[in-house]
Structures are given as structure tokens and as C-alpha cells.
Design a protein around this motif. Structure first.
Motif, short mmCIF file in Angstrom:
data_model
loop_
_atom_site.label_atom_id
_atom_site.label_comp_id
_atom_site.label_asym_id
_atom_site.label_seq_id
_atom_site.Cartn_x
_atom_site.Cartn_y
_atom_site.Cartn_z
N HIS A 1 -8.68 24.68 8.50
CA HIS A 1 -9.14 25.64 9.49
C HIS A 1 -9.94 26.72 8.76
O HIS A 1 -9.39 27.45 7.92
N VAL A 2 -11.22 26.79 9.06
CA VAL A 2 -12.12 27.64 8.29
C VAL A 2 -11.73 29.11 8.39
O VAL A 2 -11.72 29.84 7.39
N ALA A 3 -11.39 29.58 9.58
CA ALA A 3 -11.12 31.01 9.78
C ALA A 3 -9.89 31.49 9.03
O ALA A 3 -9.87 32.58 8.45
N THR A 4 -8.82 30.69 9.03
CA THR A 4 -7.57 31.12 8.41
C THR A 4 -7.37 30.58 7.00
O THR A 4 -6.55 31.11 6.24
N GLY A 5 -8.06 29.50 6.64
CA GLY A 5 -7.88 28.88 5.34
C GLY A 5 -6.70 27.94 5.27
O GLY A 5 -6.44 27.35 4.21
N LEU A 6 -5.97 27.76 6.37
CA LEU A 6 -4.84 26.82 6.38
C LEU A 6 -5.36 25.40 6.23
O LEU A 6 -6.35 25.02 6.86
N PHE A 7 -4.69 24.60 5.39
CA PHE A 7 -5.15 23.24 5.16
C PHE A 7 -3.99 22.28 5.03
O PHE A 7 -2.86 22.66 4.71
N ILE A 8 -4.30 21.00 5.26
CA ILE A 8 -3.36 19.92 4.98
C ILE A 8 -4.15 18.74 4.45
O ILE A 8 -5.26 18.45 4.92
N TYR A 9 -3.60 18.10 3.44
CA TYR A 9 -4.23 16.93 2.82
C TYR A 9 -3.17 15.84 2.70
O TYR A 9 -2.01 16.11 2.36
N GLY A 10 -3.55 14.61 2.99
CA GLY A 10 -2.62 13.50 2.87
C GLY A 10 -3.29 12.26 2.33
O GLY A 10 -4.50 12.08 2.47
#
Length: 418
Positions: A298-307
Motif C-alpha cells: 500500500h503506497v500511502a502507508t507503506g504496509l506490505f506483504i510478500y509471499g
């Protein structure tokens, strides 16, 4: 990576060394020209130069080292080492020249410098060959068309090399990924005697290079084709020695405030001298490996998930054994710019590998960890510190009424690009 033009460097050198020299800089008579010619000669003698003016030359690379403290339940120690082959300190020479508009030819010469390979570190410190070696990681030429794609020939990353890893855009790819870069050659200890059971990196049965995830993960001599990118999609295929072929499909884009990247690959190896994980030796069981990786931020918050997910199947013609290993890896966190240095990345990670064979053997591996990465934009640099906990169990140990010791380690390191 920052790339520097040789002409810009030469101009900077002339400005710094030739024109900013107090008295002589302002003196338009006397020996000014002789001094300038002498300084130009010095620059030419100490500056990297191209062999011709038709083909470009770009020099890039990075230097990376880390300190790792480990504890295997019976012994603990602290090592200073590299980041492992394919992630180690390196220099890369790349270039290309225009044949006709829309068509180019080029080359890549990528050399890695290893002084203490993390892939070969053990409880006894180092396996033979782990110190001070120079590796020609890539050496190939290519022809590229804007409309028809790119054909490459030589030692390079095959289509499936690092496919699932490279979609990770969090900035924590180097210190936290699904390959056993840090513990590959460390052995697992039996809990009561401390005797070695197997190495941590042997879990998953990779052939063609790689350990845990990214099987078929070493560069090879291949012929590779890459399509142009259409609407964010691209595809690759390669074939190489000894009877390895693979295909890959990738996508990257941004939608509704989210960055999205997905990549999948399939490869087969049907011959050639890679280690036989099931029976030992080098008869190279037939291998089929599928991998897929996805990244969402999420660009605005910087939250990420990678799998990432990998399925490795080996069929041994000599013994009749069949082996399968499935690995899951997930990493989640936040990437934000909370100080003037650059982005900070906080993450947690988890991975699991299940192994099974047709002769009744089964095992289970778990990994979890935490870490922080600090980017320093002004120096094209990243620093990190992380912790990981590894555990292993199999049905043979269970039948014997014993277990394997867990393995814990903390590492701190840095990588600087040039």
C-alpha cells in the motif's frame, strides 16, 4: 545503483585537480599548458577507459559484509562473512551499441569477489573453497529488439533463477529471503549427543544450485529469450547445460494505490552432475521445480506483504526413489521514511518446508524471524539487523525417541552500491 559516466568523472577530475590549484589556476601564461597536459596525462594513466567509442561502458556493483552470532544448542560463535554466492561483493561491466534504430547489441561481464562465503560457513568455521575466490558470475552477449525482445547467450541467470525472490520490493530482500544463505552448511545436531543429522541447507532437496527456496538458483551457460513488456507482463525461456530448460512469466504494476508484482517459473533438469539429494553421488535425478512469488504494498502507508511458494520433485532412476518438498515463505511489515537518512523497513517472516519420499521418510522445518533495515540514500547503502529461529523434526528421529536441536542466530550487516 548509481552509474557514473567516464566523461563526467574525467571532467570532475580536471576541475578538481587541474583548475582549482591556487596560483597556477589563475595564471594564463608561463607553464599553464604544460601543467594541464601533465595532469591530463595523469588522468589518462589512472582512469578506466573503453576499447572503442562505439560500445558504451557502465561499471556498477556493490560491497556487502555482515557479522553473525549463532547458537546451535551445543556451541555458539560469531563469524564475519560475505552474503553468499550470487549476493556477495561484485563488480559488473555492462554496455551496448546501436546496430540500427530499434536494434542493439551488448554484453555483461559480472565478477563476484568472495572472501568468506556464508554458504560454506559451518560449526567448524569454513568448508574448503570458502575463502578468497573470484567467480565469473555472468559473462554473456545479447541482441535486443524493441519489438521482438532480447536473445542472450553465455553464462547468465536462466529464466527461473530468482524468479520468486525478485518481486520483493520491500527493501529487505538481501537480509531476509527464502534461501539458506546464512546456514546452508551448518549441520543440525541431535538433541542428546550433539551428533550431526544433516545440514540445514539440504532440507528441500534443491538441485541446480539453491538451498530451500530458489532451486536451480545458480547462473548457468544458457541460451535465453526475453519478450518485451506488454501492459506490465513479460515472459522468459532458457535452455542450457546439461539438459536444463525453464520458462517464467512476470507482471508488475500499480492499481488503486497498491504496488503489485507477481512472478512464476517452472524448470526441469534431466541430466548433468548435480548432487543427488536422495541417494548421494552425482547421478542427477530428474527434477521438476515450480515457484511463484507475489508482492503487495500500500503506497500511502507503506504496509506490505510478500509471499513465495515452491514445489520440488525429484525422480531417481537408479534407486526408484521419489522425493517431494514444498516450501511456503511469507514476510510482512511496513516501509516508511521516518528520518532524513532514507526509508526504514520493519518486518517479520515465517517459512515452512515439508519433505516426503515414497520410501516413508518425512520431515518438517520451520523458520521465523524479525528484522529492521535502514536505507541511507546519500550513500546508496542499506544497514540491517535481524534474528531468526530454526527448528527441524523428522519421523526417523521420532521413531528413535529423540529430536533435533533448534538453531538461533542474529546478524548485522551492510551493503553499499556503486
Amino acid at each position: 545503483m548509481n552509474k557514473y559516466s567516464l566523461s563526467a568523472l574525467a571532467a570532475a577530475g580536471l576541475l578538481a585537480g587541474g583548475l582549482a590549484t591556487s596560483a597556477n589556476a589563475a595564471d594564463l601564461g608561463g607553464n599553464c599548458c604544460a601543467d594541464l597536459e601533465e595532469r591530463i596525462a595523469e588522468l589518462e594513466a589512472t582512469t578506466a577507459r573503453k576499447g572503442n567509442r562505439k560500445v558504451s561502458l557502465t561499471v556498477s556493483g556493490w560491497v556487502g559484509q555482515q557479522v553473525m552470532f549463532w547458537d546451535d544448542g551445543f556451541e555458539s560463535n560469531t563469524y564475519v562473512g560475505d552474503l553468499g554466492a550470487t549476493l556477495g561483493s561484485n563488480v559488473k561491466f555492462t554496455g551496448q551499441a546501436t546496430i540500427v534504430p530499434g536494434w542493439t547489441a551488448g554484453y555483461v561481464l559480472h565478477i563476484e569477489f568472495i572472501n568468506n562465503d556464508s554458504l560454506l560457513l559451518t560449526q567448524d568455521y569454513q568448508q574448503p573453497g570458502g575463502w578468497s575466490r573470484t567467480i565469473p558470475l555472468q559473462s554473456y552477449w545479447f541482441i535486443k529488439s524493441d519489438h521482438w525482445g532480447k536473445l542472450s547467450v553465455g553464462r547468465q541467470s536462466q529464466a527461473s533463477d530468482n524468479t520468486a525472490i525478485l518481486v520483493d520490493g520491500s527493501g529487505s530482500l538481501v537480509p531476509a529471503n527464502w534461501v539458506a544463505f546464512d546456514v546452508n552448511s551448518f549441520f543440525i545436531r541431535e538433541s542428546t549427543t550433539g551428533l550431526p543429522i544433516r545440514t540445514w541447507g539440504s532440507i528441500g532437496g534443491c538441485t541446480g544450485g539453491g538451498a530451500w527456496g530458489d532451486c536451480n538458483g545458480l547462473t548457468q551457460n544458457v541460451v535465453r529469450y526475453d519478450t518485451p513488456t506488454f501492459a506490465g507482463f513479460s515472459a522468459s525461456a532458457s535452455w542450457g547445460e546439461d539438459d536444463m530448460w525453464d520458462v517464467a512469466l512476470r507482471y508488475a504494476g500499480e492499481h488503486h494505490g497498491f504496488k503489485v508484482a507477481v512472478a512464476a517459473a517452472y524448470n526441469e533438469i534431466t541430466g548433468g552432475g548435480f548432487p543427488n539429494t536422495i541417494a548421494g553421488g552425482f547421478d542427477a535425478p530428474e527434477t521438476q521445480y515450480f515457484q511463484i512469488g507475489a508482492y503487495l504494498q500500500h503506497v500511502a502507508t507503506g504496509l506490505f506483504i510478500y509471499g513465495a511458494y515452491g514445489d520440488n520433485e525429484l525422480d531417481d532412476a537408479l534407486t526408484g526413489d521419489n522425493f517431494e518438498a514444498e516450501q511456503w515463505y511469507v514476510k510482512a511489515g511496513v516501509r516508511g521514511k521516518w528520518n532524513h537518512l532514507g526509508a526504514t523497513v520493519l518486518y517479520g517472516e515465517y517459512s515452512n518446508i515439508d519433505e516426503s519420499t515414497n520410501v516413508g521418510f518425512s520431515s518438517d522445518f520451520d523458520l521465523w524471524g524479525l528484522g529492521i533495515v535502514q536505507e541511507i540514500d546519500a550513500a546508496a547503502m542499506s544497514l540491517w539487523i535481524s534474528y531468526r529461529h530454526l527448528s527441524y523434526d523428522d519421523n526417523v528421529l521420532g521413531a528413535l525417541g529423540t529430536s533435533a536441536e533448534d538453531f538461533d542466530y542474529v546478524k548485522a550487516g551492510a551493503l553499499i552500491n556503486f
